[in-house]
Design a protein around this motif. Structure first.
Motif, short mmCIF file in Angstrom:
data_model
loop_
_atom_site.label_atom_id
_atom_site.label_comp_id
_atom_site.label_asym_id
_atom_site.label_seq_id
_atom_site.Cartn_x
_atom_site.Cartn_y
_atom_site.Cartn_z
N ASN A 409 0.83 -1.20 0.00
CA ASN A 409 0.00 0.00 0.00
C ASN A 409 0.86 1.26 0.00
N ASP A 410 1.89 1.28 0.83
CA ASP A 410 2.77 2.44 0.91
C ASP A 410 3.48 2.67 -0.42
N ARG A 411 3.89 1.59 -1.07
CA ARG A 411 4.57 1.72 -2.37
C ARG A 411 3.62 2.31 -3.41
N ALA A 412 2.38 1.83 -3.43
CA ALA A 412 1.40 2.35 -4.39
C ALA A 412 1.11 3.82 -4.11
N VAL A 413 0.97 4.19 -2.84
CA VAL A 413 0.72 5.59 -2.49
C VAL A 413 1.89 6.46 -2.93
N ALA A 414 3.11 5.99 -2.73
CA ALA A 414 4.29 6.77 -3.12
C ALA A 414 4.31 7.02 -4.63
N VAL A 415 3.98 5.99 -5.41
CA VAL A 415 3.96 6.12 -6.86
C VAL A 415 2.86 7.10 -7.30
N ILE A 416 1.69 6.96 -6.71
CA ILE A 416 0.55 7.80 -7.09
C ILE A 416 0.78 9.26 -6.71
N THR A 417 1.19 9.49 -5.48
CA THR A 417 1.34 10.87 -5.01
C THR A 417 2.50 11.58 -5.72
N ALA A 418 3.56 10.85 -6.04
CA ALA A 418 4.69 11.47 -6.75
C ALA A 418 4.23 11.99 -8.11
N PHE A 419 3.42 11.21 -8.80
CA PHE A 419 2.94 11.64 -10.11
C PHE A 419 1.97 12.82 -9.98
N GLN A 421 1.81 15.05 -7.81
CA GLN A 421 2.49 16.27 -7.37
C GLN A 421 3.63 16.67 -8.31
N GLY A 422 3.79 15.93 -9.40
CA GLY A 422 4.84 16.26 -10.36
C GLY A 422 6.24 16.05 -9.83
N LYS A 423 6.39 15.13 -8.87
CA LYS A 423 7.70 14.85 -8.29
C LYS A 423 8.37 13.67 -8.99
N ARG A 424 9.62 13.48 -8.67
CA ARG A 424 10.38 12.39 -9.27
C ARG A 424 9.76 11.04 -8.91
N ALA A 425 9.68 10.16 -9.88
CA ALA A 425 9.06 8.85 -9.66
C ALA A 425 9.92 8.01 -8.73
N PRO A 426 9.31 7.29 -7.79
CA PRO A 426 10.09 6.44 -6.88
C PRO A 426 10.61 5.17 -7.56
N LEU A 427 10.07 4.83 -8.71
CA LEU A 427 10.51 3.64 -9.45
C LEU A 427 10.98 4.08 -10.84
N PRO A 428 11.78 3.27 -11.51
CA PRO A 428 12.21 3.62 -12.87
C PRO A 428 11.00 3.78 -13.81
N ASN A 429 11.16 4.64 -14.81
CA ASN A 429 10.13 4.77 -15.84
C ASN A 429 10.27 3.58 -16.78
N TYR A 430 9.48 2.54 -16.50
CA TYR A 430 9.65 1.28 -17.21
C TYR A 430 8.33 0.53 -17.27
N PRO A 431 7.98 0.01 -18.46
CA PRO A 431 8.69 0.16 -19.73
C PRO A 431 8.34 1.47 -20.43
N THR A 432 9.25 1.96 -21.22
CA THR A 432 8.96 3.07 -22.11
C THR A 432 8.33 2.50 -23.38
N ARG A 433 7.87 3.37 -24.26
CA ARG A 433 7.26 2.88 -25.50
C ARG A 433 8.24 2.04 -26.30
N ASP A 434 9.48 2.48 -26.35
CA ASP A 434 10.48 1.74 -27.13
C ASP A 434 10.79 0.37 -26.52
N GLU A 435 10.52 0.24 -25.23
CA GLU A 435 10.87 -1.01 -24.54
C GLU A 435 9.71 -2.02 -24.52
N ILE A 436 8.59 -1.69 -25.15
CA ILE A 436 7.42 -2.58 -25.10
C ILE A 436 7.74 -3.98 -25.64
N PRO A 437 8.36 -4.12 -26.82
CA PRO A 437 8.63 -5.49 -27.32
C PRO A 437 9.48 -6.31 -26.35
N ALA A 438 10.53 -5.69 -25.80
CA ALA A 438 11.38 -6.42 -24.86
C ALA A 438 10.63 -6.72 -23.57
#
Length: 444
Positions: A409-419, A421-438
């Protein structure tokens, strides 16, 4: 051969013939249920089956003496008794709504679409930390009440300073039912727009989970609705349109389906009437608007245990023996017929990719490691929506990402609130569009 053995052989043969006759009549009854779409609570099929059985019994007994003529009617009587159980309701046929929750007030709002929905409000726990944009939650289902587990998560968001609103979509939970023909994915989007208008607080942030994520995705593709959205979080979305719904592709890492203990509690599918109704509906042999059981009766009958392995599929295999109770028996509410109807309208809908490609609402996609969703349902949204600014691949969780286990729950809250509030994401931006096939190749 001894006389006793001959009698035994004859008796066994007659018994097998009788069982075959009963089986044949039951099969005829089920076929007629499907052909008549359960007309008259199944009575049309039952009377026809009884008539067919009576005619066959008369024909079989035409050369017998009077007492023996009764024997062919015995399978008819047995079959009539068995199939009659499919025609008799065992729960109230008028809608029974869940009782009020003890921790939040249930409001009822009448929307301009004609829907009357149950609304829940969690104001920020500390007014001094209030965020200016309201947050609206769209739960999954479709046409399912908001679970107690989800209510707890909404309370957690409120403790972070968010002004949280949630409503149960028409037909779900404490919301009023609609005529079956009005349950469509388009109606769900219109209801969302009407809810935001009724809220009357300007633009809102939206968190859409599962089928709620599909509703949100379609809202982003509708400029008139998207104009009311500030930021959008699409969490584990269902298919957004017909072409996407027909994809049969990759899923996430192994879920707890087939590993978790069976859910305990009563099952409507142990009652012949509902086993037949829900089973034939799922097979597409009865329409959601079947005459066998009414919508309200179906909602009253269906229980959490009826979901079976669907609940386990929302958790990782490692959590199979500690799946939390998502809901209470009193709060649980699900309309299988209306849900199938909404899902069918998604399957029948044309592609929304061109419209979604013009979206400008800042959005985030959340994907679970052990997702039971088809991966392409999620990656198609990422590929088609140019306004998705980040993707958060959530490790260690299944489809139900905020589940009260460990720090999920805390991890989900951190991800949601960071977005939000326009803050840095707590997890990597993954996958990106280019990374979809992989991503599709590496994360099965």
């Amino acid at each position: 051969m001894p006389t006793s053995a001959i009698r035994l052989v004859r008796f066994t043969g007659r018994l097998l013939l009788a069982l075959a006759a009963v089986t044949m009549l039951v099969v005829v009854f089920l076929a007629l249920i499907a052909l008549t779409d359960g007309a008259g609570s199944g009575l049309a099929a039952w009377l026809t089956t009884l008539g067919v059985g009576a005619v066959l019994a008369l024909w079989r007994g035409r050369h017998r003496t009077w007492p023996a003529r009764i024997v062919p009617f015995l399978p008819v009587v047995v079959a009539a008794a068995l199939t009659a159980t499919v025609c008799i309701p065992t729960v109230p046929t008028a809608r029974r709504y869940p009782p009020a929750l003890p921790f939040v007030t249930t409001q009822h709002w009448s929307l301009t679409t004609g829907s009357r929905v149950a609304v829940y409000h969690y104001p920020p726990a500390d007014p001094n930390t209030r965020h200016p944009i309201p947050l609206v939650y769209l739960n999954g289902g479709p046409v399912r009440g908001i679970s107690v587990l989800d209510h707890r998560f909404l309370q957690l968001l409120a403790r972070q300073g968010y002004d949280v609103y949630a409503y149960e979509q028409a037909g779900g939970g404490r919301s009023d039912l609609l005529p079956m023909g009005q349950y469509t994915i388009s109606r769900s989007v219109r209801d969302l727009a009407a809810f935001i208008g009724r809220l009357d607080k300007g633009k809102v942030d939206i968190l859409g989970f599962s089928s709620g994520g599909a509703v949100l995705t379609r809202a982003l593709a509708d400029p008139s609705v998207a104009a009311r959205l500030h930021r959008a979080i699409i969490a584990e979305p269902g298919p957004m349109d017909g072409p996407t719904a027909h994809i049969a592709g990759h899923k996430g890492r192994k879920s707890a389906r087939g590993l978790a203990p069976a859910l305990t509690g009563p099952r409507s599918t142990h009652v012949p009437r509902y086993a037949v109704a829900f089973g034939l509906m799922r097979l597409g042999l009865l329409s959601p608007d079947t005459g066998l059981i009414g919508q309200a009766e179906g909602v009253n009958a269906f229980t959490a245990a009826d979901l079976g392995s669907d609940t386990a599929s929302a958790y990782c295999a490692r959590d199979a023996h500690r799946i939390p109770a998502e809901d209470t028996a009193q709060n649980f509410s699900f309309s299988p017929a209306a849900s199938l109807r909404v899902q069918q309208t998604v399957k029948d809908s044309p592609s929304i990719a061109p419209q979604l490609g013009r979206s400008r609402t800042p959005a985030m996609l959340m994907i679970a490691e052990c997702s039971s969703q088809v991966r392409q349902w999620e990656t198609t949204v990422l590929a088609d929506d140019p306004a998705i600014q980040r993707t958060q691949y959530m490790p260690g969780v299944g489809h139900h990402m905020w589940n009260g286990l460990d720090a999920n729950n805390d991890r989900a809250v951190a991800v949601i609130t960071a977005f939000l509030q326009g803050k840095r994401a707590p997890l990597p931006n993954y996958p990106t569009r280019d990374e979809i096939p992989a991503f599709l190749r590496d994360h099965e």
